[in-house]
Each structure stands twice: as structure tokens, then as C-alpha cells.
Design a protein around this motif. Structure first.
Motif, PDB file in Angstrom:
ATOM      1  N   ALA A 299      -8.149  51.962 110.082  1.00  0.00           N
ATOM      2  CA  ALA A 299      -8.562  51.370 110.776  1.00  0.00           C
ATOM      3  C   ALA A 299     -10.401  51.090 109.122  1.00  0.00           C
ATOM      4  O   ALA A 299     -10.573  50.252 109.994  1.00  0.00           O
ATOM      5  N   PHE A 300      -9.683  51.409 108.276  1.00  0.00           N
ATOM      6  CA  PHE A 300     -10.042  51.499 106.947  1.00  0.00           C
ATOM      7  C   PHE A 300     -10.463  49.115 107.385  1.00  0.00           C
ATOM      8  O   PHE A 300     -11.598  48.533 106.818  1.00  0.00           O
ATOM      9  N   ALA A 301      -9.311  49.176 106.642  1.00  0.00           N
ATOM     10  CA  ALA A 301      -8.842  47.258 106.654  1.00  0.00           C
ATOM     11  C   ALA A 301      -9.579  46.505 108.115  1.00  0.00           C
ATOM     12  O   ALA A 301      -9.943  45.901 108.035  1.00  0.00           O
ATOM     13  N   ALA A 302      -9.794  47.302 109.232  1.00  0.00           N
ATOM     14  CA  ALA A 302     -10.305  46.485 110.884  1.00  0.00           C
ATOM     15  C   ALA A 302     -11.249  46.518 110.106  1.00  0.00           C
ATOM     16  O   ALA A 302     -11.946  45.848 110.936  1.00  0.00           O
ATOM     17  N   MET A 303     -12.284  47.503 110.028  1.00  0.00           N
ATOM     18  CA  MET A 303     -14.053  47.446 108.784  1.00  0.00           C
ATOM     19  C   MET A 303     -13.995  46.433 108.633  1.00  0.00           C
ATOM     20  O   MET A 303     -15.424  45.323 108.520  1.00  0.00           O
ATOM     21  N   GLN A 304     -13.000  45.674 107.746  1.00  0.00           N
ATOM     22  CA  GLN A 304     -13.512  44.188 106.543  1.00  0.00           C
ATOM     23  C   GLN A 304     -12.734  43.052 107.130  1.00  0.00           C
ATOM     24  O   GLN A 304     -13.313  41.997 107.291  1.00  0.00           O
ATOM     25  N   ASN A 305     -11.457  43.075 107.719  1.00  0.00           N
ATOM     26  CA  ASN A 305     -10.847  42.437 108.783  1.00  0.00           C
ATOM     27  C   ASN A 305     -10.271  41.574 109.803  1.00  0.00           C
ATOM     28  O   ASN A 305     -10.069  41.046 110.271  1.00  0.00           O
ATOM     29  N   GLY A 306     -11.554  42.877 110.747  1.00  0.00           N
ATOM     30  CA  GLY A 306     -11.224  42.562 111.736  1.00  0.00           C
ATOM     31  C   GLY A 306      -9.625  42.981 112.879  1.00  0.00           C
ATOM     32  O   GLY A 306      -9.834  42.956 113.873  1.00  0.00           O
ATOM     33  N   GLY A 307      -8.447  43.671 111.823  1.00  0.00           N
ATOM     34  CA  GLY A 307      -7.495  43.898 111.712  1.00  0.00           C
ATOM     35  C   GLY A 307      -6.528  43.113 112.727  1.00  0.00           C
ATOM     36  O   GLY A 307      -6.749  41.949 112.774  1.00  0.00           O
ATOM     37  N   SER A 308      -5.374  43.819 113.010  1.00  0.00           N
ATOM     38  CA  SER A 308      -4.499  42.567 113.352  1.00  0.00           C
ATOM     39  C   SER A 308      -3.616  42.692 114.593  1.00  0.00           C
ATOM     40  O   SER A 308      -2.666  42.047 115.344  1.00  0.00           O
ATOM     41  N   ALA A 309      -5.039  43.505 115.260  1.00  0.00           N
ATOM     42  CA  ALA A 309      -4.261  42.933 116.927  1.00  0.00           C
ATOM     43  C   ALA A 309      -5.625  42.874 117.906  1.00  0.00           C
ATOM     44  O   ALA A 309      -6.610  43.860 117.365  1.00  0.00           O
ATOM     45  N   ALA A 310      -5.627  42.914 119.190  1.00  0.00           N
ATOM     46  CA  ALA A 310      -6.970  43.265 120.016  1.00  0.00           C
ATOM     47  C   ALA A 310      -6.587  42.714 121.387  1.00  0.00           C
ATOM     48  O   ALA A 310      -5.765  41.703 121.762  1.00  0.00           O
ATOM     49  N   VAL A 311      -6.674  44.154 122.206  1.00  0.00           N
ATOM     50  CA  VAL A 311      -6.611  43.551 123.381  1.00  0.00           C
ATOM     51  C   VAL A 311      -7.647  42.292 124.575  1.00  0.00           C
ATOM     52  O   VAL A 311      -8.489  42.413 124.185  1.00  0.00           O
ATOM     53  N   PRO A 312      -6.438  41.735 125.135  1.00  0.00           N
ATOM     54  CA  PRO A 312      -7.728  40.952 125.811  1.00  0.00           C
ATOM     55  C   PRO A 312      -9.095  42.063 126.720  1.00  0.00           C
ATOM     56  O   PRO A 312      -8.453  42.771 127.193  1.00  0.00           O
ATOM     57  N   ILE A 313      -9.694  40.858 126.472  1.00  0.00           N
ATOM     58  CA  ILE A 313     -11.007  41.465 127.941  1.00  0.00           C
ATOM     59  C   ILE A 313     -10.642  41.085 128.446  1.00  0.00           C
ATOM     60  O   ILE A 313     -11.022  39.102 128.430  1.00  0.00           O
ATOM     61  N   ASP A 314     -10.995  40.447 130.107  1.00  0.00           N
ATOM     62  CA  ASP A 314     -11.255  40.378 131.152  1.00  0.00           C
ATOM     63  C   ASP A 314     -11.664  40.248 131.739  1.00  0.00           C
ATOM     64  O   ASP A 314     -12.093  40.098 133.726  1.00  0.00           O
ATOM     65  N   ILE A 315     -13.214  40.285 131.565  1.00  0.00           N
ATOM     66  CA  ILE A 315     -14.593  40.751 132.243  1.00  0.00           C
ATOM     67  C   ILE A 315     -15.067  40.107 131.244  1.00  0.00           C
ATOM     68  O   ILE A 315     -15.197  40.026 129.961  1.00  0.00           O
ATOM     69  N   PRO A 316     -16.584  39.447 131.903  1.00  0.00           N
ATOM     70  CA  PRO A 316     -17.307  38.831 130.844  1.00  0.00           C
ATOM     71  C   PRO A 316     -18.088  39.937 129.724  1.00  0.00           C
ATOM     72  O   PRO A 316     -18.068  40.551 129.827  1.00  0.00           O
ATOM     73  N   LEU A 317     -18.247  39.210 128.549  1.00  0.00           N
ATOM     74  CA  LEU A 317     -18.581  40.279 127.291  1.00  0.00           C
ATOM     75  C   LEU A 317     -19.471  39.637 126.979  1.00  0.00           C
ATOM     76  O   LEU A 317     -19.530  38.305 126.065  1.00  0.00           O
ATOM     77  N   ILE A 318     -20.482  40.248 126.527  1.00  0.00           N
ATOM     78  CA  ILE A 318     -21.454  39.551 125.596  1.00  0.00           C
ATOM     79  C   ILE A 318     -21.551  40.666 123.856  1.00  0.00           C
ATOM     80  O   ILE A 318     -21.305  41.702 123.671  1.00  0.00           O
TER      81      ILE A 318
END
Length: 397
Positions: A267-286
Motif C-alpha cells: 500500500a505504501f508503494a502503490a500510493m507512490q507508484n500506482g502498484g503492480s496490478a490493477a483489476v480491469p474496470i468494465d463500466i464507464p469511469l471518470i
């Protein structure tokens, strides 16, 4: 918290912001006497929130170590310590929204605010519900708004002015509240594996609140949306990824992608570098993010958009998603923010990304009565609502 803990917290934050993540983790471990931070084998915060009729907590729950005290301040953003992007541009307000002025601002539009509790097998949470004066039993949109850390429903309603927009455009707004029993700093637990899954933990509770409102009121099931700020933005991304059949679109303000973190160090890392993974989002996103946010780095906005583009491309068998960039100057200097619109091969908008130049970790265009708001534009609430209303769920869903 004593002076030693304050000093440790400040130093850990400084190390995290400068990208020295391992040093921050080591510092916490030393403060715990060499004990590693808790992982998925034991949640940092346990217990369920008190239910209706029980005596409220008189203070913070007892923590077993320094990490439990620091964790809610270090994860999901630290609005109370966020620096201002430019002098005079932001108002950080109070750390909580319990003041009479904040409550008055939340109720000023004139509709009814109901204080409710939802209970299901995953647990329970309280939530505020705003019902506009123009609601007459006909199906209307529903917005689920997830507050940031140290905020509550009243504060978030006042700061975002979403109840004013609900009064103008006739929609219902639900404001779930995190429990101090679940997280002492009122942060949604976006970084815990058990709270990033469908039909489990906090996602199940939030989906339960959404369905409860849909059952109790006339809600258009094709126009149900979720949005949030900071830790609430991260949890909104979790809800978008895990319940695409429930929400028609999602808004993430200064947040992170679903599964960007799995434990405290990541979590520390993700706050600074976005993390190593991201689950796809299958709905419109803003997505809204300040380009000077040093609590949750702007790369997290890029990671969120990438997760949406990946889902759209996969659905269209790899078809290209095209980006059109423009400068937007609503409610502020002409060049204060940039907006990128992403369309699929058929020309349908699948995502919008707003980057606010000089913006810090605050809700843009918010009211100074609420906490952690930047009163200068763009008006994030109005733009999120506009995007939502342009994206009802497909009839075939």
C-alpha cells in the motif's frame, strides 16, 4: 498518541512521500520491536461497527502496536496533512464534519436527510441518505458517495455539495460511513484482500446499502453510480471492478486502482507508484487527480484509466481505444486543468481523465465548509454528475 509516536508517524510519511518505502516500513517495524507489519493473516483492524441503539465509541479502539495507530494515517491518503497546491487555492477545513455549520450546509438544499443502518452477513454500516424535495416516487438516479479518511457522511456531503446537485437534478444520494471499529481513522480498507472481493467484506456491505436503497425507494436500476475521494475513491474503484452489474459508471477522485495493494508495504508503494496490478474496470469511469498530489501520486490516475481501457479493448477483441485531449477551464483559470476523453472503436466514451494543474490531495470545486476541499475549480461534483447522467447502463445488461 505520544510525542514519540507523532515523530515516528511524521518520519514514516516523509520517507513514503520521497519514495523510500523500505525505509518507512523498517521504521515501523523497529517501532514495533522488530515485529513485521500485519498482513492478510491478521487484519490490522478487527471487529464490527456498533449497531443502532448501542452506545457510541467513547474514543479510539485500543491498538496492539504503533502500526495500528499509524496505518489509517498512512494508507489511502492523508487529507489532513496534504499540502496546498498553490497558496490560497484550497481550504482544508476541519478534520471532521461534526460541526453545526457543516451539518447546516449539508441540509441547506432543503431535502430530507435520513440517518440509517444497513446490516447483512458481511457486517453493518451506518449511512446518510439525501432525498430531494422533488422526489415523488418516480424512478430516479442513485449516487453512492464514499468519503475519505477522517471524514464522515455529513462532512463529505457538505464539502462536495452533492446534495445541492441532487436538489437541482432530482436524484438520491447515499453516504455510507466507515466505522472506527473497522478502521480507527475512518478509512475504507481498500488495501486488504478480504475487502477487495465481491460478496465479502466492505464491498458486500456497500453493495448491500446500494440494494437496500434501491428496494426502499424508486430508483432507476440503469442509473446507479458510485464515486469516492482518496480511500473512498480507492473503494469506489473496488466497487466498480467487483460489481459492474450493479453500477452503471464510477468516479474516482484522488484514489487508487482495485488490487493496487495487498498489504501494508504494498500500500505504501502503490500510493507512490500506482502498484503492480490493477483489476480491469468494465463500466464507464471518470477520474480526477491533482498533479501535485504527494499523498496519492498522479500515476494512480493513469493506472485507473489503463484498467478501464484494458477492459474496453478486451471486450472489443483488442480494438483501439482513442484519446482526445483538451484543456478545460471551467470555474478557474483557462489552463488550470486538462481533460482527456477516451472513446472505443465505435466512438463511445469509455473514460474521462481530469488532471488539475497545481492541485493537491483535495476535492476540487468543493465548499470550504467541508474538510479537504479546494474551492477553486474545476467543479468535480458537477462534472462527475454530468458524466454519470451521460452513461446509463446498457438496456441489455
Amino acid at each position: 498518541m505520544n510525542e514519540a509516536r507523532n515523530a515516528t508517524m511524521a518520519e514514516a510519511l516523509r520517507l513514503t512521500r520521497s519514495g523510500r518505502l523500505s525505509e518507512a516500513t523498517d521504521l515501523i517495524q523497529r517501532s514495533l520491536g522488530g515485529t513485521p507489519p500485519p498482513t492478510t493473516t491478521r487484519p490490522a483492524f478487527t471487529g464490527m461497527p456498533r449497531r443502532s441503539g448501542e452506545t457510541p465509541d467513547s474514543g479510539l479502539p485500543q491498538a496492539s502496536g504503533l502500526l495500528e495507530t499509524l496505518q489509517p494515517r498512512l494508507l489511502g491518503g492523508l487529507p489532513g496533512n496534504a499540502p496546498l497546491g498553490r497558496p490560497g487555492n484550497a481550504s482544508l477545513g476541519r478534520p471532521t464534519g461534526s460541526g453545526a455549520a457543516t451539518a447546516a450546509a449539508a441540509s441547506a438544499p432543503g431535502g430530507e436527510i435520513r440517518h440509517l443502518t444497513h446490516i447483512n452477513p458481511a457486517g453493518s454500516r451506518t449511512y446518510d441518505l439525501y432525498v430531494p424535495t422533488s422526489y415523488a416516487g418516480e424512478p430516479v438516479p442513485l449516487l453512492v458517495m464514499l468519503h475519505g479518511g477522517s471524514q464522515d457522511a455529513t462532512d463529505f456531503a457538505a464539502g462536495t455539495r452533492m446534495n445541492d446537485l441532487a436538489e437541482q437534478h432530482t436524484f438520491i444520494v447515499a453516504y455510507p460511513e466507515q466505522s472506527t471499529a473497522a478502521n480507527v481513522g475512518r478509512y475504507w480498507n481498500w488495501f486488504r484482500p478480504e475487502d477487495q472481493r465481491r460478496d465479502a467484506g466492505e464491498p458486500a456491505i456497500l453493495a448491500g446499502i446500494t440494494r437496500q436503497v434501491m428496494s426502499d425507494y424508486a430508483v432507476d436500476p440503469a442509473r446507479v453510480y458510485v464515486a469516492g475521494f482518496s480511500a473512498g475513491g480507492a473503494m469506489a474503484a473496488v466497487m466498480a471492478a467487483t460489481y459492474p452489474d450493479l453500477y452503471a459508471a464510477a468516479g474516482v477522485h484522488s484514489g487508487l486502482a482495485c488490487q493496487a495493494a495487498q498489504d501494508v508495504p504494498s500500500a505504501f508503494a502503490a500510493m507512490q507508484n500506482g502498484g503492480s496490478a490493477a483489476v480491469p474496470i468494465d463500466i464507464p469511469l471518470i477520474v480526477f487527480h491533482g498533479d501535485r498530489d504527494n499523498i496519492v501520486a498522479p500515476v494512480n490516475a493513469d493506472r485507473l484509466i489503463s484498467s478501464r481501457i484494458a477492459a474496453s479493448a478486451a471486450k472489443a477483441s483488442g480494438a483501439e481505444v482513442r484519446r482526445a485531449a483538451m484543456v478545460a477551464g471551467a470555474d478557474g483559470p483557462g489552463d488550470r486543468c486538462s481533460r482527456s476523453v477516451y472513446r472505443d472503436a465505435g466512438g463511445t466514451v469509455v473514460a474521462e481523465q481530469w488532471s488539475v494543474h497545481g492541485g493537491s490531495h483535495t476535492w476540487f470545486g468543493g465548499s470550504p465548509v467541508g474538510s479537504y476541499t479546494d474551492v477553486q475549480g474545476p467543479d468535480a461534483s458537477a462534472e462527475i454528475l454530468r458524466f454519470f447522467l451521460e452513461h446509463p447502463a446498457p438496456v441489455t445488461r
